[in-house]
Design a protein around this motif. Structure first.
Motif, PDB file in Angstrom:
ATOM      1  N   LEU A 137       4.961 -13.392   6.245  1.00  0.00           N
ATOM      2  CA  LEU A 137       4.996 -12.132   7.438  1.00  0.00           C
ATOM      3  C   LEU A 137       4.943 -11.172   7.337  1.00  0.00           C
ATOM      4  N   PRO A 138       4.503 -11.207   8.403  1.00  0.00           N
ATOM      5  CA  PRO A 138       3.254  -8.936   8.355  1.00  0.00           C
ATOM      6  C   PRO A 138       4.185  -8.365   8.139  1.00  0.00           C
ATOM      7  N   GLU A 139       4.060  -7.556   7.509  1.00  0.00           N
ATOM      8  CA  GLU A 139       4.883  -6.343   7.185  1.00  0.00           C
ATOM      9  C   GLU A 139       4.263  -4.755   7.020  1.00  0.00           C
ATOM     10  N   THR A 140       4.368  -4.199   8.081  1.00  0.00           N
ATOM     11  CA  THR A 140       3.133  -3.017   7.811  1.00  0.00           C
ATOM     12  C   THR A 140       2.818  -2.028   6.007  1.00  0.00           C
ATOM     13  N   GLY A 141       1.616  -2.482   5.735  1.00  0.00           N
ATOM     14  CA  GLY A 141       1.455  -1.736   4.668  1.00  0.00           C
ATOM     15  C   GLY A 141       0.811  -3.494   3.272  1.00  0.00           C
ATOM     16  N   LYS A 142       2.049  -3.969   4.122  1.00  0.00           N
ATOM     17  CA  LYS A 142       1.475  -5.010   2.837  1.00  0.00           C
ATOM     18  C   LYS A 142      -0.173  -5.631   3.059  1.00  0.00           C
ATOM     19  N   LEU A 143      -0.185  -5.702   1.392  1.00  0.00           N
ATOM     20  CA  LEU A 143      -1.571  -6.048   1.325  1.00  0.00           C
ATOM     21  C   LEU A 143      -1.671  -7.358   0.661  1.00  0.00           C
ATOM     22  N   LEU A 144      -2.316  -8.529   0.845  1.00  0.00           N
ATOM     23  CA  LEU A 144      -3.066  -9.641   0.450  1.00  0.00           C
ATOM     24  C   LEU A 144      -3.933  -9.951   0.551  1.00  0.00           C
TER      25      LEU A 144
ATOM     26  N   LEU B  97       0.699  -1.142   0.031  1.00  0.00           N
ATOM     27  CA  LEU B  97       0.022   0.184  -0.343  1.00  0.00           C
ATOM     28  C   LEU B  97       1.127   1.028  -0.196  1.00  0.00           C
ATOM     29  N   ALA B  98       1.384   1.474  -1.086  1.00  0.00           N
ATOM     30  CA  ALA B  98       2.310   2.357  -1.387  1.00  0.00           C
ATOM     31  C   ALA B  98       2.484   3.813  -1.215  1.00  0.00           C
ATOM     32  N   GLY B  99       2.791   4.767  -0.623  1.00  0.00           N
ATOM     33  CA  GLY B  99       1.886   6.233  -0.229  1.00  0.00           C
ATOM     34  C   GLY B  99       1.050   5.944   0.895  1.00  0.00           C
ATOM     35  N   CYS B 100       0.571   4.864   1.422  1.00  0.00           N
ATOM     36  CA  CYS B 100      -0.225   4.793   2.669  1.00  0.00           C
ATOM     37  C   CYS B 100       0.040   5.302   4.052  1.00  0.00           C
TER      38      CYS B 100
ATOM     39  N   ILE C  44      -8.512   3.193   2.111  1.00  0.00           N
ATOM     40  CA  ILE C  44      -7.438   2.581   1.927  1.00  0.00           C
ATOM     41  C   ILE C  44      -8.266   1.544   0.723  1.00  0.00           C
ATOM     42  N   PHE C  45      -9.747   0.674   1.244  1.00  0.00           N
ATOM     43  CA  PHE C  45     -10.517   0.020   0.393  1.00  0.00           C
ATOM     44  C   PHE C  45     -10.934   0.640  -0.778  1.00  0.00           C
ATOM     45  N   ARG C  46     -10.526   2.402  -1.386  1.00  0.00           N
ATOM     46  CA  ARG C  46     -10.305   2.298  -2.734  1.00  0.00           C
ATOM     47  C   ARG C  46      -9.559   1.776  -3.328  1.00  0.00           C
ATOM     48  N   VAL C  47      -8.935   1.845  -2.967  1.00  0.00           N
ATOM     49  CA  VAL C  47      -7.298   1.220  -3.705  1.00  0.00           C
ATOM     50  C   VAL C  47      -6.770  -1.106  -4.132  1.00  0.00           C
ATOM     51  N   ILE C  48      -7.997  -1.353  -2.718  1.00  0.00           N
ATOM     52  CA  ILE C  48      -8.061  -2.837  -2.764  1.00  0.00           C
ATOM     53  C   ILE C  48      -9.327  -2.720  -3.952  1.00  0.00           C
ATOM     54  N   ARG C  49     -10.350  -2.459  -3.878  1.00  0.00           N
ATOM     55  CA  ARG C  49     -11.518  -2.176  -4.928  1.00  0.00           C
ATOM     56  C   ARG C  49     -10.457  -2.225  -6.191  1.00  0.00           C
ATOM     57  N   ALA C  50     -10.101  -1.245  -6.498  1.00  0.00           N
ATOM     58  CA  ALA C  50      -9.874  -1.196  -7.401  1.00  0.00           C
ATOM     59  C   ALA C  50      -8.706  -2.482  -7.993  1.00  0.00           C
TER      60      ALA C  50
END
Length: 213
Positions: free
Chosen positions: A178-185, A22-25, A71-77
């Motif tokens: 492994l978790p990383e802040t800003g990572k989206l799966l 989630l770059a820039g978030c 954030i969910f606008r990015v995920i929806r796209a």
């Protein structure tokens, strides 16, 4: 004459796991973190797959504020890009009327999530609001583990035998992220998964979600 292995190896019935940043978030994630922590202090939460920790109801989009909305606008796209629909002209991409439900998870030391899947939806996923100091490294637990949807069958004959093909060594087992802040799966909702016990001293905060039509 020595037979040569055909250089083409097809991967049949693949199971996708989409990983994005989630770059820039960063600012949005900080705002959402504060909102989630505040929510947890006045809300008993619910109990589903979680062993310890706090899990909100699946109405995060109603109280997550502008940070969650953006954030969910990015995920929806992103989900629109990886989804196709059969039409009269064949497969096509469309902007779909997704129904989205999302919830927050807070895990402290010793907290985990049992094996589960997300029935009733098409895509599911999560993103890490705060990785609790894990930073994608081993040693603090907290990984999400995905299990081979074929179950143990690929290793039932002899667990010591492995397929020497990229992506097939873990057949019958699981794959950890492994978790990383800003990572989206993002993954198919039927894919079973669990969360390993978090062993850090901070708080591991994630948001999980379902997309259905």
């Amino acid at each position: 004459m020595t037979a040569e292995i055909d250089s083409e190896i097809r991967q049949l019935f693949a199971t996708p796991l989409v990983q994005m940043r989630l770059a820039g978030c960063e600012g949005l994630l900080r705002d959402l973190r504060e909102t989630i922590v505040q929510r947890s202090q006045g809300d008993a939460g619910v109990g589903h797959s979680n062993r310890g920790g706090w899990q909100s109801k699946d109405d995060l989009l109603s109280w997550g504020g502008e940070a969650a909305t953006q954030i969910f606008r990015v995920i929806r796209a992103a989900i629109d890009r990886i989804t196709m629909v059969y039409t009269a002209d064949g497969l096509a991409r469309q902007t779909l009327p997704w129904k989205v439900n999302a919830w927050a998870n807070i895990n402290r030391s010793g907290h985990a999530n049992d094996v589960h899947c997300h029935p009733g939806s098409f895509w599911s996923g999560c993103f890490y609001v705060d990785d609790g100091g894990i930073g994608g490294r081993e040693g603090m637990g907290g990984a999400i583990e995905f299990y081979d949807p074929r179950g143990p069958l690929p290793m039932a004959y002899n667990p010591l035998l492995k397929m020497a093909i990229k992506g097939c060594v873990s057949a019958g087992l699981g794959e950890r992220v492994l978790p990383e802040t800003g990572k989206l799966l993002i993954f198919p909702s039927w894919l079973t998964h669990s969360v390993q016990s978090y062993d850090g001293d901070g708080i591991r905060i994630s948001v999980a979600f379902n997309f259905s039509v």
